[in-house]
Design a protein around this motif. Structure first.
Motif, PDB file in Angstrom:
ATOM      1  N   ASP A   1      71.749  46.817  32.298  1.00 10.62           N
ATOM      2  CA  ASP A   1      71.545  47.947  30.945  1.00 10.62           C
ATOM      3  C   ASP A   1      71.649  49.376  32.299  1.00 10.62           C
ATOM      4  OD1 ASP A   1      72.772  46.897  29.242  1.00 10.62           O
ATOM      5  OD2 ASP A   1      70.207  46.491  28.302  1.00 10.62           O
ATOM      6  N   LYS A   2      69.925  49.668  33.175  1.00 13.10           N
ATOM      7  CA  LYS A   2      69.784  51.222  33.468  1.00 13.10           C
ATOM      8  C   LYS A   2      70.799  51.419  33.819  1.00 13.10           C
ATOM      9  CE  LYS A   2      66.270  53.106  35.938  1.00 13.10           C
ATOM     10  NZ  LYS A   2      65.209  52.876  36.763  1.00 13.10           N
ATOM     11  N   PRO A   3      72.155  51.155  35.238  1.00 16.90           N
ATOM     12  CA  PRO A   3      73.080  51.785  35.914  1.00 16.90           C
ATOM     13  C   PRO A   3      74.080  52.709  35.299  1.00 16.90           C
ATOM     14  CG  PRO A   3      72.206  50.001  36.221  1.00 16.90           C
ATOM     15  CD  PRO A   3      72.080  50.002  35.173  1.00 16.90           C
ATOM     16  N   PHE A   4      73.972  51.995  33.545  1.00 16.09           N
ATOM     17  CA  PHE A   4      75.092  52.356  32.426  1.00 16.09           C
ATOM     18  C   PHE A   4      74.352  52.792  31.048  1.00 16.09           C
ATOM     19  CE2 PHE A   4      75.620  48.024  34.972  1.00 16.09           C
ATOM     20  CZ  PHE A   4      77.590  48.605  35.036  1.00 16.09           C
ATOM     21  N   ALA A   5      75.643  54.495  30.683  1.00 15.12           N
ATOM     22  CA  ALA A   5      75.441  55.022  29.635  1.00 15.12           C
ATOM     23  C   ALA A   5      74.950  53.931  28.327  1.00 15.12           C
ATOM     24  CB  ALA A   5      76.476  55.289  29.083  1.00 15.12           C
ATOM     25  N   THR A   6      75.457  52.810  28.095  1.00 14.73           N
ATOM     26  CA  THR A   6      75.263  52.337  26.715  1.00 14.73           C
ATOM     27  C   THR A   6      74.319  50.692  27.713  1.00 14.73           C
ATOM     28  OG1 THR A   6      77.570  53.327  25.969  1.00 14.73           O
ATOM     29  CG2 THR A   6      76.110  51.232  24.738  1.00 14.73           C
ATOM     30  N   PRO A   7      73.194  51.415  26.439  1.00 12.26           N
ATOM     31  CA  PRO A   7      72.440  49.444  26.554  1.00 12.26           C
ATOM     32  C   PRO A   7      72.672  48.409  26.240  1.00 12.26           C
ATOM     33  CG  PRO A   7      71.591  51.361  25.767  1.00 12.26           C
ATOM     34  CD  PRO A   7      72.746  51.659  25.704  1.00 12.26           C
ATOM     35  N   LEU A   8      72.781  46.934  26.192  1.00 12.30           N
ATOM     36  CA  LEU A   8      73.297  45.979  25.739  1.00 12.30           C
ATOM     37  C   LEU A   8      72.059  44.701  25.557  1.00 12.30           C
ATOM     38  CD1 LEU A   8      76.649  45.180  27.492  1.00 12.30           C
ATOM     39  CD2 LEU A   8      76.582  46.270  25.535  1.00 12.30           C
TER      40      LEU A   8
END
Length: 228
Positions: A201-208
């Motif tokens: 999640d951290k490196p990307f805009a949308t948390p999953l």
């Protein structure tokens, strides 16, 4: 529930027959591939425990005939421990693959899981919100970027993904991923989730990966119960 064990090693075969019967299953034992295929095609079984190296015909040859028969579950139990062997077995249509030497407790847990699933086989590949999870090759990417996971992190992510949208309790996660129950004051699940989030999640805009208050965790869209 009735299980067919196809195993040529006398000691292993007798051990499986005795142990599975004590676990509450009806069990038949075949000691050659030829005998096992004949029994599998002639009787109704809920699950087949299948070795690869067998006299007569081997497990690779038996597998296509079992798939033609219908929705009988098949679990390969074999000393063939190469990744290519595991991929081959699952691509042939097996539902699970366990390498010898094995834990009998783990075998029973896997059998119970398979018999609870119903007719549909679990997916081998998942694509969700830019995340790609390949179960057979144990490969995870998100938005094309490779994500390196430890074995437990992969098992944890796989559990969350295949049950996306569900709020999974810490107890359930601990049981499924670590095959044991943890004391309530053990934070191993929370620590593992934190590490997984740092990679997925951290490196990307949308948390999953979402926290579900007073329950545990969920994957995908935040459940209606509320999350972070």
């Amino acid at each position: 529930m009735k299980i067919l064990v196809i195993e040529d090693d006398p000691k292993t075969g007798d051990y499986l027959k005795k142990g599975l019967r004590e676990s509450g299953y009806g069990v038949d034992l075949a000691r050659t591939g030829t005998e096992g295929l004949r029994m599998a095609l002639g009787e109704a079984y809920d699950l087949v425990v299948l070795d690869v190296s067998l006299p007569g015909i081997d497990g690779w040859q038996i597998m296509p005939a079992l798939r033609e028969k219908g929705d009988v579950r098949v679990l390969f139990l074999t000393a063939r421990d190469q990744l290519s062997d595991r991929i081959r077995g699952l691509e042939l249509g097996a539902d699970d693959y366990l390498v010898k030497p094995f834990s009998f407790t783990e075998l029973v847990l896997r059998i119970r899981t398979l018999l609870r699933r119903g007719p549909a086989r679990e997916a081998d590949v998942y694509d969700i919100a830019g995340l790609h999870l390949d179960v057979l090759r144990r490969r995870v990417t998100r938005e094309g970027a490779e994500i390196a996971l430890t074995n437990k992190e992969f098992l944890l992510l796989h559990l969350l993904v295949k049950r996306q949208g569900e709020a999974l309790s810490r107890t359930l996660i601990a049981s499924e991923v670590w095959n044991m129950n943890f004391d309530s004051d053990t934070n191993v699940v929370d620590v593992a989730i934190k590490r997984l989030r740092a990679k997925v999640d951290k490196p990307f805009a949308t948390p999953l990966v979402h926290t579900v208050r007073n329950v545990g965790y969920a994957f995908g869209e935040p459940p209606s119960e509320g999350g972070d």
